[in-house]
Write an enzyme that holds these catalytic residues in place. Structure first.
Site, PDB file in Angstrom:
ATOM      1  N   LYS A  38       6.244   4.043  -7.720  1.00  0.00           N
ATOM      2  CA  LYS A  38       5.236   3.302  -6.882  1.00  0.00           C
ATOM      3  C   LYS A  38       4.701   3.541  -6.095  1.00  0.00           C
ATOM      4  O   LYS A  38       6.178   4.463  -5.506  1.00  0.00           O
ATOM      5  CB  LYS A  38       6.324   2.223  -7.286  1.00  0.00           C
ATOM      6  CG  LYS A  38       5.283   0.592  -7.400  1.00  0.00           C
ATOM      7  CD  LYS A  38       4.437   0.142  -9.068  1.00  0.00           C
ATOM      8  CE  LYS A  38       4.094  -1.262  -8.698  1.00  0.00           C
ATOM      9  NZ  LYS A  38       4.024  -0.878 -10.320  1.00  0.00           N
TER      10      LYS A  38
ATOM     11  N   LYS B  95       5.216   7.852 -12.871  1.00  0.00           N
ATOM     12  CA  LYS B  95       3.961   6.976 -13.178  1.00  0.00           C
ATOM     13  C   LYS B  95       4.071   5.823 -12.968  1.00  0.00           C
ATOM     14  O   LYS B  95       5.366   4.936 -12.781  1.00  0.00           O
ATOM     15  CB  LYS B  95       3.725   7.142 -14.827  1.00  0.00           C
ATOM     16  CG  LYS B  95       3.243   6.350 -15.513  1.00  0.00           C
ATOM     17  CD  LYS B  95       1.285   7.292 -14.917  1.00  0.00           C
ATOM     18  CE  LYS B  95       0.194   6.829 -15.401  1.00  0.00           C
ATOM     19  NZ  LYS B  95      -0.348   5.908 -13.546  1.00  0.00           N
TER      20      LYS B  95
HETATM   21  P1  NAD Z   1      -4.489  -9.328  -8.773  1.00  0.00           P
HETATM   22  O1  NAD Z   1      -3.909  -8.885  -7.036  1.00  0.00           O
HETATM   23  O2  NAD Z   1      -4.832  -9.013 -10.058  1.00  0.00           O
HETATM   24  O3  NAD Z   1      -3.440 -10.222  -8.833  1.00  0.00           O
HETATM   25  C1  NAD Z   1      -2.157 -11.053  -8.254  1.00  0.00           C
HETATM   26  C2  NAD Z   1      -2.227 -12.606  -7.812  1.00  0.00           C
HETATM   27  O4  NAD Z   1      -1.747 -13.716  -8.053  1.00  0.00           O
HETATM   28  C3  NAD Z   1      -3.909 -12.896  -7.373  1.00  0.00           C
HETATM   29  O5  NAD Z   1      -4.606 -13.931  -8.187  1.00  0.00           O
HETATM   30  C4  NAD Z   1      -3.158 -13.939  -6.155  1.00  0.00           C
HETATM   31  O6  NAD Z   1      -3.675 -14.564  -5.437  1.00  0.00           O
HETATM   32  C5  NAD Z   1      -1.825 -14.476  -6.826  1.00  0.00           C
HETATM   33  N1  NAD Z   1      -0.530 -14.737  -5.911  1.00  0.00           N
HETATM   34  C6  NAD Z   1      -0.096 -14.122  -5.206  1.00  0.00           C
HETATM   35  N2  NAD Z   1       0.653 -14.916  -4.407  1.00  0.00           N
HETATM   36  C7  NAD Z   1       0.462 -16.065  -4.501  1.00  0.00           C
HETATM   37  C8  NAD Z   1       1.412 -17.006  -4.879  1.00  0.00           C
HETATM   38  N3  NAD Z   1       2.233 -17.511  -3.521  1.00  0.00           N
HETATM   39  N4  NAD Z   1       1.803 -18.346  -5.548  1.00  0.00           N
HETATM   40  C9  NAD Z   1       0.466 -18.284  -6.860  1.00  0.00           C
HETATM   41  N5  NAD Z   1      -0.230 -17.174  -7.134  1.00  0.00           N
HETATM   42  C10 NAD Z   1      -0.409 -16.096  -6.197  1.00  0.00           C
HETATM   43  O7  NAD Z   1      -2.694  -8.234  -9.049  1.00  0.00           O
HETATM   44  P2  NAD Z   1      -2.169  -7.968 -10.883  1.00  0.00           P
HETATM   45  O8  NAD Z   1      -2.149  -6.507 -10.979  1.00  0.00           O
HETATM   46  O9  NAD Z   1      -2.662  -9.211 -11.187  1.00  0.00           O
HETATM   47  O10 NAD Z   1      -0.429  -7.602 -10.353  1.00  0.00           O
HETATM   48  C11 NAD Z   1       0.621  -8.944 -10.963  1.00  0.00           C
HETATM   49  C12 NAD Z   1       1.407  -8.432 -11.104  1.00  0.00           C
HETATM   50  O11 NAD Z   1       1.318  -7.703 -12.365  1.00  0.00           O
HETATM   51  C13 NAD Z   1       2.402  -8.294 -10.533  1.00  0.00           C
HETATM   52  O12 NAD Z   1       3.828  -8.391 -10.145  1.00  0.00           O
HETATM   53  C14 NAD Z   1       2.095  -6.566 -10.448  1.00  0.00           C
HETATM   54  O13 NAD Z   1       3.449  -5.371 -10.270  1.00  0.00           O
HETATM   55  C15 NAD Z   1       2.033  -7.026 -12.802  1.00  0.00           C
HETATM   56  N6  NAD Z   1       1.787  -5.712 -13.067  1.00  0.00           N
HETATM   57  C16 NAD Z   1       0.082  -5.366 -12.522  1.00  0.00           C
HETATM   58  C17 NAD Z   1      -0.196  -4.797 -14.058  1.00  0.00           C
HETATM   59  C18 NAD Z   1      -1.397  -4.038 -14.006  1.00  0.00           C
HETATM   60  O14 NAD Z   1      -2.072  -3.363 -14.682  1.00  0.00           O
HETATM   61  N7  NAD Z   1      -1.954  -4.581 -13.220  1.00  0.00           N
HETATM   62  C19 NAD Z   1       0.744  -4.398 -14.592  1.00  0.00           C
HETATM   63  C20 NAD Z   1       2.217  -4.264 -14.541  1.00  0.00           C
HETATM   64  C21 NAD Z   1       2.783  -5.251 -14.087  1.00  0.00           C
END
Ligand code: NAD
Length: 428
Positions: A117, A81
């Site tokens: 992943k 997953k």
């Molecule tokens: P997303 O694409 O919705 O958001 C990511 C955000 O980070 C964007 O607004 C982007 O502009 C910003 N960003 C990128 N580089 C940056 C920088 N250098 N400085 C500041 N901001 C920056 O992605 P997401 O789904 O919210 O994922 C974000 C993190 O959370 C990742 O590490 C992802 O693996 C983790 N995550 C997400 C989920 C999920 O359900 N979406 C679950 C677990 C973990």
């Protein structure tokens, strides 16, 4: 989908070090658990790793070819997953690290799931809707034989969302020749998605932030917090903490950061971002240099962007009491140890952002039973799972005197190694 504001800078050697960091945590936990060296080595490596070339006919007629990856780290505890990331800097080793973390996360929560992943090296902001759809469908075509509700179930991650999942589900079902809603999670509700999946990661993070501050004793003032990465995870965390009475004083995305001591309304900032494509330039706050968010006078930092945001140098500048890792791998191992020595509580990624996979699991269960839950039921189950896992990690950390991350890894790997023993992979 926030594709307008992608950070396109190359991040040299980042992927390899990320994978090494993930293995370093695994080896340390295995040593503490008395797990044999060979078993630790086995756990560090993915069970299977796939790389595919995805051809996409561009709108102007050119043929574009993208590299797609899927690391199936472990299915010892159940089907693999994990999310799929679209980003210009995606590398095989980054995907390997993220898959390993998914195994740890699912094992820690006690889910009957393994870890995986995926990623595609692409610039989604530079693709048209039609090209993005072709890419999403091409990814599923390239990996069809490896996916499925009993093998490997993808979900959204950075720069992928419910729309991308809908294309992927549709492609999977065309190839399978029937309805298989449990093959992908994070789908739109109408296609069999779960209530609350879109904000599940943020909900889980907010619960962890509230618990971590309760554990320390809350300050008399409203808790002040800053979010790096105002995307899916970061914005939902901010919105829920704001509703709980906390004050968001800074937020950033890849285009810039904003700061207002008096507080920022996350809903207002989100509306601004939806309209202008970025949080940068938000009129209700002042601009902030990119790395200053982590040194602000706040109680809680929520890194919710990408890996490696807080290294050793940055850790020395942190003034917050608590860091809640909404992102995967935002605090490097050396920074983690320094923060622990300084008395800063880090709620590790494998716990802090596990709300996403928890509700993905609920979605998969609902799909397989054909019985869909009301939002209140999803919320109550998520709350129970997250809070009981927080308490288990907290108790283990106090018992062992280790970092919260090590406590989480030890609990998770204890369960994984037990499964491997029964399967005859690990020694007794
Ligand atoms: P997303 O694409 O919705 O958001 C990511 C955000 O980070 C964007 O607004 C982007 O502009 C910003 N960003 C990128 N580089 C940056 C920088 N250098 N400085 C500041 N901001 C920056 O992605 P997401 O789904 O919210 O994922 C974000 C993190 O959370 C990742 O590490 C992802 O693996 C983790 N995550 C997400 C989920 C999920 O359900 N979406 C679950 C677990 C973990």
């Amino acid at each position: 989908m926030a594709t307008q504001e992608i950070d396109r800078r190359p991040r040299p050697d980042r992927a390899l070090s990320l994978y090494e960091d993930a293995c370093r945590h695994v080896r340390a936990a295995c040593r503490a658990l008395g797990v044999a060296e060979g078993t630790a080595q086995y756990i560090c490596r993915p069970q299977r790793f796939h790389e595919v070339s995805i051809p996409v006919r561009a709108d102007d007629g050119r043929l574009l070819v993208f590299a797609g990856y899927r690391s199936q780290h472990s299915d010892a505890l159940g089907p693999c997953k994990g999310g799929i990331r679209f980003h210009p800097a995606v590398e095989g080793d980054e995907v390997r690290a993220l898959a390993l973390w998914m195994t740890v996360k699912c094992a820690l929560l006690g889910l009957p799931l393994g870890g995986a992943k995926g990623g595609v090296r692409c610039d989604p902001g530079a693709l048209s809707g039609r090209e993005l759809e072709a890419l999403s469908r091409g990814y599923v075509r390239g990996l069809f034989a490896e996916l499925g509700p009993d093998r490997d179930v993808p979900a959204p991650d950075v720069y992928t969302d419910a729309r991308v999942m809908a294309w992927m589900l549709d492609e999977y079902e065309r190839l399978a020749g029937g309805s298989v809603p449990g093959s992908i999670t994070g789908k739109p509700l109408v296609l069999g998605g779960s209530a609350l999946r879109d904000e599940a990661t943020g909900r889980g993070c907010a619960l962890m932030a509230l618990s971590a501050m309760d554990r320390r004793g809350r300050p008399a003032r409203a808790v002040r917090f800053a979010v790096q990465g105002f995307g899916n995870a970061g914005a939902a965390t901010a919105r829920i903490l704001h509703q709980a009475g906390w004050r968001l004083v800074a937020a950033s995305d890849s285009q810039g950061a904003v700061h207002a001591d008096g507080g920022i309304d996350p809903a207002d900032l989100l509306a601004f971002k939806a309209r202008y494509g970025s949080a940068a330039g938000y009129p209700g706050a002042a601009a902030l240099p990119p790395d200053e968010w982590l040194a602000l006078d706040v109680d809680v930092l929520v890194p919710a962007a990408l890996e490696g945001a807080i290294d050793e140098g940055a850790a020395a500048r942190v003034r917050a009491a608590v860091i809640v890792e909404a992102a995967n791998g935002p605090v490097t191992p050396d920074a983690d140890e320094l923060l622990f020595a300084r008395g800063v509580d880090v709620v590790p990624d494998v716990l802090a952002n596990a709300g996403g996979v928890a509700v993905s699991y609920f979605e998969w269960v609902q799909n397989r039973s054909g019985w869909y839950w009301a939002p209140g039921e999803v919320e109550a189950r998520l709350r129970d799972l997250m809070l009981s896992t927080f308490d288990r990690v907290d108790a283990e950390q106090r018992r062992a005197g280790c970092t919260p991350r090590q406590a989480a890894y030890r609990l998770a790997l204890g369960r994984l190694v037990e499964a491997l023993r029964w399967r005859g992979v690990a020694g007794t």
